[in-house]
Structure formats: C-alpha cells, structure tokens
Design a protein around this motif. Sequence first.
Motif, PDB file in Angstrom:
ATOM      1  N   ARG A  38       0.388  10.052   4.488  1.00  0.00           N
ATOM      2  CA  ARG A  38      -0.153   8.687   4.491  1.00  0.00           C
ATOM      3  C   ARG A  38       0.992   7.687   4.221  1.00  0.00           C
ATOM      4  NH1 ARG A  38      -5.200   5.581   1.273  1.00  0.00           N
ATOM      5  NH2 ARG A  38      -5.305   4.220   3.147  1.00  0.00           N
ATOM      6  N   ARG A  40       2.221   4.253   2.927  1.00  0.00           N
ATOM      7  CA  ARG A  40       1.469   3.052   2.439  1.00  0.00           C
ATOM      8  C   ARG A  40       2.159   1.917   3.074  1.00  0.00           C
ATOM      9  NH1 ARG A  40       5.048   0.675  -0.617  1.00  0.00           N
ATOM     10  NH2 ARG A  40       5.676   1.362  -2.533  1.00  0.00           N
ATOM     11  N   PRO A  41       1.647   0.628   3.084  1.00  0.00           N
ATOM     12  CA  PRO A  41       2.252  -0.425   3.505  1.00  0.00           C
ATOM     13  C   PRO A  41       3.267  -0.999   2.627  1.00  0.00           C
ATOM     14  CG  PRO A  41      -0.158  -0.875   3.063  1.00  0.00           C
ATOM     15  CD  PRO A  41       0.258   0.529   2.759  1.00  0.00           C
ATOM     16  N   LEU A  43       5.092  -3.179  -0.131  1.00  0.00           N
ATOM     17  CA  LEU A  43       4.684  -4.147  -1.222  1.00  0.00           C
ATOM     18  C   LEU A  43       5.293  -5.427  -0.872  1.00  0.00           C
ATOM     19  CD1 LEU A  43       4.565  -1.912  -4.159  1.00  0.00           C
ATOM     20  CD2 LEU A  43       2.943  -2.502  -2.513  1.00  0.00           C
ATOM     21  N   HIS A 116       5.846  10.678  -4.666  1.00  0.00           N
ATOM     22  CA  HIS A 116       6.602   9.998  -5.627  1.00  0.00           C
ATOM     23  C   HIS A 116       5.828   8.774  -6.049  1.00  0.00           C
ATOM     24  CE1 HIS A 116       7.836   7.231  -2.286  1.00  0.00           C
ATOM     25  NE2 HIS A 116       7.858   6.284  -3.188  1.00  0.00           N
ATOM     26  N   THR A 117       6.175   8.361  -7.370  1.00  0.00           N
ATOM     27  CA  THR A 117       5.623   7.415  -8.104  1.00  0.00           C
ATOM     28  C   THR A 117       5.485   6.021  -7.351  1.00  0.00           C
ATOM     29  OG1 THR A 117       6.251   8.278 -10.391  1.00  0.00           O
ATOM     30  CG2 THR A 117       5.447   5.828 -10.097  1.00  0.00           C
ATOM     31  N   GLY A 118       4.258   5.544  -7.102  1.00  0.00           N
ATOM     32  CA  GLY A 118       3.983   4.302  -6.336  1.00  0.00           C
ATOM     33  C   GLY A 118       4.107   4.538  -4.905  1.00  0.00           C
ATOM     34  N   ALA A 119       3.579   5.790  -4.371  1.00  0.00           N
ATOM     35  CA  ALA A 119       3.445   5.927  -2.989  1.00  0.00           C
ATOM     36  C   ALA A 119       2.210   5.790  -2.558  1.00  0.00           C
ATOM     37  CB  ALA A 119       3.970   7.457  -2.859  1.00  0.00           C
ATOM     38  N   GLY A 120       1.319   5.822  -3.595  1.00  0.00           N
ATOM     39  CA  GLY A 120      -0.184   5.594  -2.992  1.00  0.00           C
ATOM     40  C   GLY A 120      -1.290   6.495  -3.308  1.00  0.00           C
ATOM     41  N   LYS A 121      -0.783   7.707  -4.185  1.00  0.00           N
ATOM     42  CA  LYS A 121      -1.656   8.730  -4.515  1.00  0.00           C
ATOM     43  C   LYS A 121      -2.948   8.431  -5.213  1.00  0.00           C
ATOM     44  CE  LYS A 121       1.366  10.640  -7.178  1.00  0.00           C
ATOM     45  NZ  LYS A 121       2.539   9.446  -7.061  1.00  0.00           N
ATOM     46  N   THR A 122      -2.913   7.333  -6.189  1.00  0.00           N
ATOM     47  CA  THR A 122      -4.246   6.932  -6.883  1.00  0.00           C
ATOM     48  C   THR A 122      -5.118   6.171  -6.162  1.00  0.00           C
ATOM     49  OG1 THR A 122      -2.882   7.106  -8.919  1.00  0.00           O
ATOM     50  CG2 THR A 122      -4.887   6.030  -9.110  1.00  0.00           C
ATOM     51  N   HIS A 123      -4.382   5.265  -5.220  1.00  0.00           N
ATOM     52  CA  HIS A 123      -5.120   4.531  -4.361  1.00  0.00           C
ATOM     53  C   HIS A 123      -5.754   5.071  -3.248  1.00  0.00           C
ATOM     54  CE1 HIS A 123      -5.626   0.874  -1.754  1.00  0.00           C
ATOM     55  NE2 HIS A 123      -5.398   1.837  -0.767  1.00  0.00           N
ATOM     56  N   SER A 233       0.077   7.383 -13.867  1.00  0.00           N
ATOM     57  CA  SER A 233       1.117   7.841 -13.068  1.00  0.00           C
ATOM     58  C   SER A 233       1.944   9.112 -13.911  1.00  0.00           C
ATOM     59  CB  SER A 233       2.184   7.180 -12.435  1.00  0.00           C
ATOM     60  OG  SER A 233       1.334   6.232 -11.624  1.00  0.00           O
TER      61      SER A 233
HETATM   62  P1  ADP Z   1       1.175   6.265  -7.095  1.00  0.00           P
HETATM   63  O1  ADP Z   1      -0.625   6.659  -7.743  1.00  0.00           O
HETATM   64  O2  ADP Z   1       1.276   7.223  -6.137  1.00  0.00           O
HETATM   65  O3  ADP Z   1       1.957   5.938  -8.161  1.00  0.00           O
HETATM   66  P2  ADP Z   1      -0.749   3.881  -6.464  1.00  0.00           P
HETATM   67  O4  ADP Z   1      -1.703   4.413  -5.755  1.00  0.00           O
HETATM   68  O5  ADP Z   1      -0.686   3.283  -7.776  1.00  0.00           O
HETATM   69  O6  ADP Z   1       0.685   4.853  -6.480  1.00  0.00           O
HETATM   70  O7  ADP Z   1      -0.047   2.748  -5.499  1.00  0.00           O
HETATM   71  C1  ADP Z   1       0.955   1.731  -5.853  1.00  0.00           C
HETATM   72  C2  ADP Z   1       0.940   0.354  -5.384  1.00  0.00           C
HETATM   73  O8  ADP Z   1       0.725   0.319  -3.849  1.00  0.00           O
HETATM   74  C3  ADP Z   1      -0.509  -0.242  -5.976  1.00  0.00           C
HETATM   75  O9  ADP Z   1      -0.626  -1.336  -6.251  1.00  0.00           O
HETATM   76  C4  ADP Z   1      -1.724   0.078  -4.817  1.00  0.00           C
HETATM   77  O10 ADP Z   1      -2.761  -0.668  -4.754  1.00  0.00           O
HETATM   78  C5  ADP Z   1      -0.729   0.060  -3.499  1.00  0.00           C
HETATM   79  N1  ADP Z   1      -1.133   0.759  -2.554  1.00  0.00           N
HETATM   80  C6  ADP Z   1      -0.920   2.145  -2.252  1.00  0.00           C
HETATM   81  N2  ADP Z   1      -1.275   2.525  -1.253  1.00  0.00           N
HETATM   82  C7  ADP Z   1      -1.709   1.481  -0.556  1.00  0.00           C
HETATM   83  C8  ADP Z   1      -2.554   1.351   0.838  1.00  0.00           C
HETATM   84  N3  ADP Z   1      -2.677   2.532   1.633  1.00  0.00           N
HETATM   85  N4  ADP Z   1      -2.804   0.072   1.229  1.00  0.00           N
HETATM   86  C9  ADP Z   1      -2.723  -1.007   0.472  1.00  0.00           C
HETATM   87  N5  ADP Z   1      -1.898  -0.936  -0.894  1.00  0.00           N
HETATM   88  C10 ADP Z   1      -1.673   0.405  -1.285  1.00  0.00           C
END
Ligand code: ADP
Length: 393
Positions: A38, A40-41, A43, A116-123, A233
């Motif tokens: 996946r 992510r868009p 930021l 990696h950190t910030g890649a969108g795992k938790t999202h 994270s």
């Molecule tokens: P991780 O858990 O990998 O460290 P996060 O899930 O916290 O990363 O995502 C980092 C930031 O990017 C957050 O602010 C999150 O809301 C945003 N983000 C991640 N994936 C997406 C997505 N597919 N669409 C919109 N925003 C996203």
Amino acid sequence: MVVLAVESASLGRLSSSSASSEASSSADWPETVRVAVRVRPPLAREVSTEELTVRAPGEVTAWPDDGLGPGPRYSFTFDAAFSPSEGQAAVYDAVARPAVSSTLAGFNASIIAYGHTGAGKTHTMEGAPDGAQRGIIPRAVADIFEHVERSARPGARRFLVRASYLQIYNEVLSDLLKPGRNGLAIREDRKKGLRAEGLSEWVVRSPAEVDGLLRRGAETRATAATAANDASSRSHAVFCLTFEQSEASGGGEACPRGSVFRSSKLNLVDLAGSERLRVSGASGQRLEECKYINGSLAALGNVVAALTSGTARHVPYRDSKLTRLLADSLGGNCKTTMIACVAAASMAETVSTLKFASRARHVHNSARINEQIDQLTALEAERYGGDMGEIWG
Ligand code: ADP
Ligand code: MG
C-alpha cells in the motif's frame, strides 16, 4: 478470576453480508504468505521527485534518485497493490476480508502491517474507529459479529469470541489490557500453540465491547512509553481475536459434548517501524528503542530468509520475541497476509520494504481447519454467566 460467557444464540437475527462465506475463504488462497503493498499519499510537507508507481493488480515500480540522477529501477509483483488514491474499504475488501473469512471457517489467520515509521501501518490496521476511515481492525470486528448474528442457532451452533492485546516494547512483552502485567514469557502449548503466558483474554459480545478494549489498550500503550511522543510506533502491537464455534452433531444438544468444535485465531499485527539511525538522529532512550526495533525486524528478516532459502536447516525464531510470537504465522499453521506500507518520500526505506515483502511472498505455510470432536471448550463458560471480563490469565 472471573469466568464469563457469551450467548450468541440470543443475537439470532439473520442478515445478509458478504463477509463470512466459508466457501470463498480458502479455495483461492495460495499456500504461501499473501503480500499486498500500500502506497500512502504524500503528506503536506512531503515533496518527492522520485517515482513510485502502482499498476493493477500487483505491480510496483520504484525508481530512486540518489541526488546524482535516477538510479536503478526496481519492479516487483505482489498479490495486490494499492495506490494512494485507494481507500480503507478497498484494502479491507481485497486483502483483509478473505483472512477474516478464513478465521470464521476455522483457520488461524494473521494480518501483519510492515513498513518504516510513518508509512501508514497504524492507519491501515486501526484507522478511525468509525466511518469511511475505519481500518482493518474495526472492519474485521464488525464482520465477525455480523457472522455470529447471522449464523448462531440456539442450542445448536454457538460462538465465543475472545480478545487479547499485547505489545513488545524493547523486547519486553506486556499485556495492554492489564496495566502492569509486563515481562510475559512465550510458551508453546500443545493444544493452543504459541501463547504469551499470563496474557489476559476477554470475552467480547459486540463491536462496542471490542472498541472499549482497544481504547483501554491504547491508553496503556501511551502511558507506558514515557518520553517517546509517538508511542504507538515504538512498539509492536498484536491484537488477537480467538473465535470458537461449536455445532451439535445431532439432536441440537445444548452441551458441546458430542459436537464439532472449531477454534481459530485472527492476529492483527501493527509492527513498529524500522528507522534509519543516521536519518532520525536518535539518542538516549530513543536510540535504545531504535536498536530493539531494528534488532527484532532484522530477526524477522532472518526468519523469512531462512524459510525461503531452500537450504537453511535452522529457522532462528528464538532470536527475538517478535519472531517467536509470529512463528505460527511464518511457516506454520496459519493463513498469513502481509501489508507492506510504503511512501514515495522515503525511497530508501521503500525499496528495502519492497525487497523484504517480495521475499516474504515465498514463505510457505500449512494452514488447516482447527477442528475437534467432543471437545470441552471455553463455550462451557456459558454455564457461569456474568458480564464481560477476564476469563483466564
Ligand atoms: P505508521 O504507523 O506506519 O508509523 P501512520 O499510520 O501513523 O504510520 O501514518 C502516518 C501519517 O500518515 C498519519 O498521519 C496517517 O493518518 C497518514 N496516513 C497514512 N496512510 C494514509 C493513507 N493511506 N491515507 C491518508 N493518510 C494516511
Ligand atoms: Mg504506527
């Protein structure tokens, strides 16, 4: 110890949803780990001139630029790939729903978010608790309870859903639903497989109850990580739903004796993100965390390497708590899905994630339906009645 139960038969309403079809759950599942990517868009603050493209159904091409011009182009093929414009529902429907269906059919399943950190795992795993931005966990929970509602038959087909939530922070395994319960050991139980000894398990009867547990876990997780501002994270988190179903083999007896019993687990894993120390400039506690995270992710890489080498005799599961805990998911009795999260702005990490993910796609598992006849089960806890609470631990 409080013993609690669920009487799902009382939910009894029929509904129609696509989530549960047992037939579709395993037919088209490969014997290997399924891997989706996946992207992510970007930021608002991110500008990237490097190319990261996704072509349906599963092709991903990365073209890093090291400042001296574009370097080699990397192309990979995965089971699925999602571009930045694809939302939570698309990811759930294509990738997570088949895993949930497998659990409902009696298979163990794991969904692991890597990146990696910030890649969108938790999202991807959690997202918002409701609405269109709901992630995999709330959607899976909704599907599971819908299935229970639709399929329960008083006295004949019964269900019990239990939840547990743990984290691994600096190689210490903690119960997120029992603050202070830290340093849990991982044991191998012949009947139940790998388990964290002393981890509390909670009977849940509705999505709202699961949501309550998730909130409680999030609080514990936040307060446990003192200095780290983005606490979530820094630890690996595993939310596990155990799904038991018992079907009377004849006569509709209320007692599970003489019935077919299935028990399956759905592991929902939000890994800590790898971080390049040179980039993050970490020091002190943050540096320690980084070392532990990178150490356990390196162990994960070594396990996947051993499982896919074709020659390795030893798989180093015991090198970290994470790999020990995920041993069933990697090479064992489980249908495993990995979602590799990447972002164009972190191209070096993205390329290394894609390389790892493409290797993980060759890990062979051997999932089977966990079924027994004449099993006395936690469903018997029903006898005791009561409210939601811890049943063991
Ligand atoms: P991780 O858990 O990998 O460290 P996060 O899930 O916290 O990363 O995502 C980092 C930031 O990017 C957050 O602010 C999150 O809301 C945003 N983000 C991640 N994936 C997406 C997505 N597919 N669409 C919109 N925003 C996203
Ligand atoms: Mg995260």
